[in-house]
Design an enzyme around this catalytic site. Structure first.
Site, PDB file in Angstrom:
ATOM      1  N   GLY A   1       0.313  23.904 -13.746  1.00 41.37           N
ATOM      2  CA  GLY A   1       0.585  24.756 -14.506  1.00 41.37           C
ATOM      3  C   GLY A   1       1.751  25.838 -14.016  1.00 41.37           C
TER       4      GLY A   1
ATOM      5  CB  CYS B   1      -1.305  52.748   4.998  1.00 40.39           C
ATOM      6  SG  CYS B   1      -3.054  53.422   4.807  1.00 40.39           S
TER       7      CYS B   1
ATOM      8  CG  ASP C   1      -5.775  34.595 -12.455  1.00 42.73           C
ATOM      9  OD1 ASP C   1      -6.548  33.894 -11.524  1.00 42.73           O
ATOM     10  OD2 ASP C   1      -5.234  34.038 -12.887  1.00 42.73           O
TER      11      ASP C   1
ATOM     12  CG  HIS D   1       3.024  35.492  -6.456  1.00 46.88           C
ATOM     13  ND1 HIS D   1       3.346  34.919  -7.593  1.00 46.88           N
ATOM     14  CD2 HIS D   1       3.978  35.111  -5.523  1.00 46.88           C
ATOM     15  CE1 HIS D   1       4.392  34.204  -7.639  1.00 46.88           C
ATOM     16  NE2 HIS D   1       4.868  34.212  -5.973  1.00 46.88           N
TER      17      HIS D   1
ATOM     18  CB  ALA E   1      -4.428  21.428 -16.294  1.00 49.98           C
TER      19      ALA E   1
END
Length: 258
Positions: A188, A125, A97, A112, A233
């Site tokens: 998390g 490419c 994100d 990721h 958190a």
């Protein structure tokens, strides 16, 4: 796992964070695993995440990750992201994100990939470009062309799908960060997905104290971490930052506390 709440101290000079979807859940992105996770609620989305089904699943891939990127940019970063950035700590993230960078973190290993970039479907490419998250099943809905400007192959979100290798540069950086840490903090994340699952043990083997901060720690966490904090958190990390920087108050530090 030791009793009592853990706090980092001045002896911790090399703090490294590993973050998963839990740190971004407050933005509305949600998590992936569990009964309320994306895979359970939208099984057709999980199917679209398999690399061997490309290019047939490209429309759904654009729709899913475009939506997630739009939510992230609209509602983040969170207090947890901001606290990590203010601590100046490097980050290894399983998230796509871009919220750590948005919060101000300078060293981020994105295991990721990133839903804020598009790449060419042809792995030979190296075309890559930032996108503008929107709504829809087509690359043009997100501000990028459907055909690669360099080779003409289809374009796709720059996220790692099942059956694909992690970006080698990001993985190498993650391994080096884990080995140099004197405090390794997972936030998390279930800690069960490899190769990210090997990072806390790697850090511990190199002398780091390991900590898990998760409001609902997975079973067996105490065997993997020196300290397990079953807490929010977004409360824990700003508290750590205030203690280490000896700052009082919260309102001007955490505009996202509501």
């Amino acid at each position: 796992m030791t009793a009592g709440r853990f706090h980092p101290g001045p002896e911790h000079q090399e703090i490294v964070f590993l973050t998963g979807s839990g740190i971004s859940a407050r933005t509305g992105l949600g998590t992936f695993r569990g009964p309320q996770g994306l895979w359970a609620l939208e099984p057709e989305t999980e199917r679209a995440m398999h690399a061997h089904l490309l290019p047939g699943t490209l429309p759904q891939l654009w729709s899913v990750w475009g939506r997630m990127a739009r939510i992230a940019t609209s509602h983040g970063p969170t207090p947890g992201h901001r606290a990590i950035a203010r601590l100046g700590a490097p980050v290894i993230t399983q998230n796509i994100d871009g919220l750590h960078q948005a919060a101000g973190s300078e060293i981020v290993a994105e295991l990721h990939g990133s839903a804020l970039f598009a790449v060419c479907l042809d792995p030979r490419c190296d075309w890559r470009a930032p996108l503008e998250p929107g709504e829809g099943e087509y690359p043009e809905d997100h501000g990028v062309p459907s055909s690669c400007p360099r080779c003409g192959a289809p374009t796709r979100p720059d996220v790692v799908l099942f059956d694909e290798q992690l970006p080698p540069d990001a993985l190498d950086l993650a391994m080096r960060l884990a080995q140099r840490a004197d405090l390794f903090v997972a936030v998390g994340t279930s800690g069960v997905v490899f190769p990210a699952a090997q990072l806390a043990p790697l850090a511990r083997a190199h002398g780091a104290t390991t900590v898990l901060v998760d409001i609902d720690p997975p079973p067996g966490s105490s065997a993997l971490f020196d300290h397990v904090l079953a807490e929010d958190a977004h409360e824990v990390l700003p508290d750590w930052e205030r203690r280490l920087h000896r700052v009082g108050g919260t309102s001007f530090l955490d505009p996202f506390l509501s």
